[in-house]
Each structure stands twice: as structure tokens, then as C-alpha cells.
Design a protein around this motif. Structure first.
Motif, mmCIF file in Angstrom:
data_model
loop_
_atom_site.group_PDB
_atom_site.id
_atom_site.type_symbol
_atom_site.label_atom_id
_atom_site.label_comp_id
_atom_site.label_asym_id
_atom_site.label_seq_id
_atom_site.Cartn_x
_atom_site.Cartn_y
_atom_site.Cartn_z
ATOM 1 N N ASP A 1 31.800 34.868 18.681
ATOM 2 C CA ASP A 1 31.464 35.309 20.035
ATOM 3 C C ASP A 1 32.635 35.229 21.006
ATOM 4 O OD1 ASP A 1 28.821 35.798 19.320
ATOM 5 O OD2 ASP A 1 28.226 33.717 19.693
ATOM 6 N N ARG A 2 33.681 34.501 20.617
ATOM 7 C CA ARG A 2 34.826 34.322 21.527
ATOM 8 C C ARG A 2 35.487 35.661 21.823
ATOM 9 N NH1 ARG A 2 40.289 33.403 20.945
ATOM 10 N NH2 ARG A 2 40.073 33.473 18.660
ATOM 11 N N LYS A 3 35.749 35.906 23.095
ATOM 12 C CA LYS A 3 36.343 37.167 23.511
ATOM 13 C C LYS A 3 37.827 36.989 23.780
ATOM 14 C CE LYS A 3 32.105 39.008 25.586
ATOM 15 N NZ LYS A 3 31.473 39.552 26.816
ATOM 16 N N GLY A 4 38.586 38.007 23.423
ATOM 17 C CA GLY A 4 40.013 37.977 23.679
ATOM 18 C C GLY A 4 40.353 38.602 25.018
ATOM 19 N N GLU A 5 41.631 38.838 25.233
ATOM 20 C CA GLU A 5 42.094 39.453 26.475
ATOM 21 C C GLU A 5 41.552 40.869 26.584
ATOM 22 O OE1 GLU A 5 46.374 39.927 28.850
ATOM 23 O OE2 GLU A 5 46.315 39.613 26.684
ATOM 24 N N THR A 6 41.087 41.236 27.750
ATOM 25 C CA THR A 6 40.502 42.567 27.936
ATOM 26 C C THR A 6 41.585 43.638 28.022
ATOM 27 O OG1 THR A 6 40.520 42.482 30.366
ATOM 28 C CG2 THR A 6 38.599 41.519 29.220
ATOM 29 N N SER A 7 41.196 44.868 27.717
ATOM 30 C CA SER A 7 42.131 45.990 27.798
ATOM 31 C C SER A 7 42.623 46.193 29.233
ATOM 32 C CB SER A 7 41.459 47.269 27.288
ATOM 33 O OG SER A 7 41.121 47.147 25.926
ATOM 34 N N VAL A 8 41.772 45.922 30.196
ATOM 35 C CA VAL A 8 42.158 46.062 31.608
ATOM 36 C C VAL A 8 43.282 45.103 31.945
ATOM 37 C CG1 VAL A 8 41.381 45.790 34.002
ATOM 38 C CG2 VAL A 8 39.878 46.879 32.316
ATOM 39 N N ASP A 9 43.163 43.853 31.497
ATOM 40 C CA ASP A 9 44.207 42.860 31.764
ATOM 41 C C ASP A 9 45.508 43.217 31.050
ATOM 42 O OD1 ASP A 9 42.529 41.383 33.367
ATOM 43 O OD2 ASP A 9 41.860 40.059 31.747
ATOM 44 N N ILE A 10 45.392 43.697 29.824
ATOM 45 C CA ILE A 10 46.587 44.090 29.070
ATOM 46 C C ILE A 10 47.285 45.253 29.767
ATOM 47 C CG2 ILE A 10 47.395 45.074 26.893
ATOM 48 C CD1 ILE A 10 45.138 43.553 25.499
ATOM 49 N N ARG A 11 46.502 46.203 30.224
ATOM 50 C CA ARG A 11 47.077 47.360 30.921
ATOM 51 C C ARG A 11 47.846 46.915 32.169
ATOM 52 N NH1 ARG A 11 46.137 52.933 31.412
ATOM 53 N NH2 ARG A 11 46.638 53.747 33.476
ATOM 54 N N LYS A 12 47.291 45.987 32.923
ATOM 55 C CA LYS A 12 47.962 45.499 34.125
ATOM 56 C C LYS A 12 49.303 44.846 33.762
ATOM 57 C CE LYS A 12 43.761 44.624 36.851
ATOM 58 N NZ LYS A 12 42.902 43.577 37.450
ATOM 59 N N ARG A 13 49.299 44.076 32.682
ATOM 60 C CA ARG A 13 50.517 43.379 32.270
ATOM 61 C C ARG A 13 51.583 44.368 31.796
ATOM 62 N NH1 ARG A 13 51.017 40.602 27.428
ATOM 63 N NH2 ARG A 13 48.781 40.814 27.092
ATOM 64 N N VAL A 14 51.149 45.379 31.049
ATOM 65 C CA VAL A 14 52.088 46.393 30.569
ATOM 66 C C VAL A 14 52.638 47.217 31.734
ATOM 67 C CG1 VAL A 14 52.301 48.493 29.188
ATOM 68 C CG2 VAL A 14 51.065 46.516 28.268
ATOM 69 N N THR A 15 51.772 47.582 32.663
ATOM 70 C CA THR A 15 52.211 48.358 33.831
ATOM 71 C C THR A 15 53.249 47.583 34.640
ATOM 72 O OG1 THR A 15 50.075 49.495 33.981
ATOM 73 C CG2 THR A 15 51.449 49.470 35.960
ATOM 74 N N LYS A 16 53.014 46.293 34.809
ATOM 75 C CA LYS A 16 53.958 45.468 35.554
ATOM 76 C C LYS A 16 55.297 45.390 34.836
ATOM 77 C CE LYS A 16 54.362 40.953 37.824
ATOM 78 N NZ LYS A 16 53.687 39.654 38.076
ATOM 79 N N ALA A 17 55.260 45.283 33.508
ATOM 80 C CA ALA A 17 56.500 45.234 32.734
ATOM 81 C C ALA A 17 57.260 46.556 32.835
ATOM 82 C CB ALA A 17 56.188 44.915 31.274
ATOM 83 N N ARG A 18 56.540 47.666 32.810
ATOM 84 C CA ARG A 18 57.201 48.969 32.953
ATOM 85 C C ARG A 18 57.812 49.130 34.336
ATOM 86 N NH1 ARG A 18 56.440 53.068 29.189
ATOM 87 N NH2 ARG A 18 57.995 54.071 30.499
ATOM 88 N N GLU A 19 57.148 48.587 35.361
ATOM 89 C CA GLU A 19 57.707 48.643 36.712
ATOM 90 C C GLU A 19 59.000 47.839 36.796
ATOM 91 O OE1 GLU A 19 54.479 47.218 39.020
ATOM 92 O OE2 GLU A 19 53.446 49.162 39.124
ATOM 93 N N LEU A 20 59.050 46.694 36.112
ATOM 94 C CA LEU A 20 60.277 45.894 36.061
ATOM 95 C C LEU A 20 61.415 46.693 35.440
ATOM 96 C CD1 LEU A 20 59.000 42.374 34.871
ATOM 97 C CD2 LEU A 20 60.032 42.913 37.087
ATOM 98 N N GLN A 21 61.106 47.419 34.379
ATOM 99 C CA GLN A 21 62.130 48.193 33.694
ATOM 100 C C GLN A 21 62.580 49.390 34.525
ATOM 101 O OE1 GLN A 21 60.960 48.917 29.525
ATOM 102 N NE2 GLN A 21 59.772 47.026 29.618
ATOM 103 N N THR A 22 61.641 50.009 35.213
ATOM 104 C CA THR A 22 62.000 51.129 36.089
ATOM 105 C C THR A 22 62.968 50.671 37.168
ATOM 106 O OG1 THR A 22 59.877 52.233 35.717
ATOM 107 C CG2 THR A 22 61.100 52.858 37.690
ATOM 108 N N ASP A 23 62.699 49.509 37.730
ATOM 109 C CA ASP A 23 63.587 48.959 38.752
ATOM 110 C C ASP A 23 64.930 48.553 38.150
ATOM 111 O OD1 ASP A 23 63.941 47.905 41.551
ATOM 112 O OD2 ASP A 23 64.224 46.023 40.444
#
Length: 248
Positions: A139-161
Motif C-alpha cells: 500500500d505504500r505510495k511513492g513520489e507522485t508524478s506531479v512532484d517529479i514534474r516540479k523537480r524536473v522543471t526546476k532542474a531544467r530552469e537551472l540549466q536554462t539559466d
């Protein structure tokens, strides 16, 4: 990135021309149609080896050139290559209870279609093991896709900068050797860890650069400025097909 996924599944009849383009009146192939998108090759070892080998230069140069007697055409091919494969011809690997087993010779013939130079150009190799029933039913749930997307988006913003001054580089995978040395500075412990891995796994200079690029991305996903030993160690683990004795 193009949201369209180019799925190539006709590996039995797939040709070089279909992949890179060509013909009497040259047309773009799958790798150019996948420009700024994802090219997914299922059952990778089932493709003819010469078909797979033509991927090497486009993966490096992010463009493909088709030459004819009277003219030359260059098509863009900056795509993300995603490939999947069974660990053996029968679908099982080193499983004593498997209903179908493969001999060492069959395994060698199966895997030899994927050359070392092509593997060198693939940043991440992940070996997916069977998931036991206990894991599937828990029943244990892992990290949600929404949270992963936020983390990936933030990492891409770091790279863009990070690469805002460059017209050709927009994310870590595109870094040149000079940029790798600038943005992937390692401390002594991390250097020693990477040196040991290079020697034990007999990695190439290209694999060395790709480990550093992946390490930089792992650090970006954590939101930290410097690459450290934990990032290097994780990136090394993502090159499972470089390990000696992978055939068992």
C-alpha cells in the motif's frame, strides 16, 4: 521538446534509409522526424547491427548529412534516444527457474548487435529486475508524478539559466568538454571514485564525460550547486551495460 513520441517497432524490415533518411530524392528519416522529440526503439538487439550503427554520428553531432553526386542535404537530428531490450533472447537472464534459457553463445550473439561505441553514446543504462508480488501489492505510495514534474522543471530552469549565454547549448547533455570542466568540478574524493570506476569498468573517455553530465543533472535535481561523490556514484550505477561480466 516536441511532445510527439516516434515509436519505431518494425525492426525486422527497418533499413538505414528509413532511420537516417535518403533515397533518390532525399527525405528525412526517423531520426530527423524525431528532432526535438523522443525516438523510442523497442527490442533494440533485434534491429540489424548496421542499422543501429548509423545512429552513432547523429547522436554525437545532432544532425545527419546525406550526400548525393550533385548535392548534399543536412537534416537536424537533436533527439532523445530511448531504447528497450530483453536481457536475453528468451527474455530471462541468469534465472535458474526460467522456462526458457539461453546459452552463452546465444547471449553473445544477441548482445553483440549493440556495439560498444553505440552504448558509449547512451547516457543512462538501467537494468530493470522483476518486481516481486510483495512490492506490487503493498500500500505504500511513492513520489507522485506531479512532484517529479516540479523537480524536473526546476532542474531544467537551472540549466536554462546556466547556459543562457550560449546559442547552441541549452541543457547538460549538450555540454562541450570545456563546459564539463567548468560546471562539473570535483573534489579529490570524487575524482578518486571516478578514477577507480574508469579503471575497473574499462570505460572510455566518452563514457567519462557522460558520467559527469549525468552527475551534474543529478545535482541539479537535488538543487545543489556542486557535484559530489554521491552524484558521481549514482551516475556510475546508471552504466550497467559497461560492467564486466554482464553476460554472467
Amino acid at each position: 521538446m516536441n511532445t510527439k513520441l516516434y515509436y519505431t517497432h518494425t525492426y525486422l524490415t527497418f533499413t538505414n534509409v528509413a532511420l537516417v533518411g535518403g533515397g533518390s530524392f532525399p527525405q528525412p528519416g526517423e531520426i530527423s522526424l524525431s528532432h526535438n522529440g523522443v525516438l523510442f526503439l523497442d527490442e533494440l538487439p533485434e534491429f540489424k547491427r548496421d542499422v543501429l550503427e548509423v545512429l552513432r554520428q547523429p547522436l554525437e553531432d545532432r544532425e545527419v548529412t546525406i550526400s548525393r553526386a550533385k548535392f548534399t542535404v543536412t537534416y537536424p537530428s537533436s533527439f532523445m534516444l530511448v531504447a528497450s531490450m530483453n536481457p536475453s533472447p528468451g527474455g530471462y537472464f541468469n534465472d535458474p527457474n526460467a522456462p526458457v534459457t539461453s546459452s552463452p553463445a546465444e547471449m553473445q550473439r544477441y548482445l553483440s548487435k549493440i556495439s560498444g561505441p553505440l552504448l558509449d553514446r547512451i547516457d543512462i543504462h538501467i537494468e530493470v529486475t522483476p518486481v516481486p508480488f510483495e512490492k506490487l501489492s503493498e500500500d505504500r505510495k511513492g513520489e507522485t508524478s506531479v512532484d517529479i514534474r516540479k523537480r524536473v522543471t526546476k532542474a531544467r530552469e537551472l540549466q536554462t539559466d546556466r547556459f543562457k549565454e550560449s546559442d547552441l547549448v541549452h541543457y547538460n547533455a549538450q555540454m562541450s568538454t570545456k563546459q564539463i570542466r567548468k560546471y562539473c568540478v570535483l573534489d579529490d574524493a570524487s575524482k578518486q571514485l571516478l578514477k577507480t570506476a574508469m579503471e575497473r569498468l574499462n570505460l572510455s573517455a566518452r563514457a567519462y564525460d557522460r558520467i559527469l553530465k549525468v552527475s551534474r543533472t543529478i545535482a541539479d535535481l537535488e538543487g545543489v550547486e556542486s557535484v559530489n561523490g554521491a552524484h558521481i556514484s549514482e551516475a556510475i550505477q546508471y552504466r550497467s551495460l559497461d560492467r564486466e561480466g554482464w553476460l554472467g
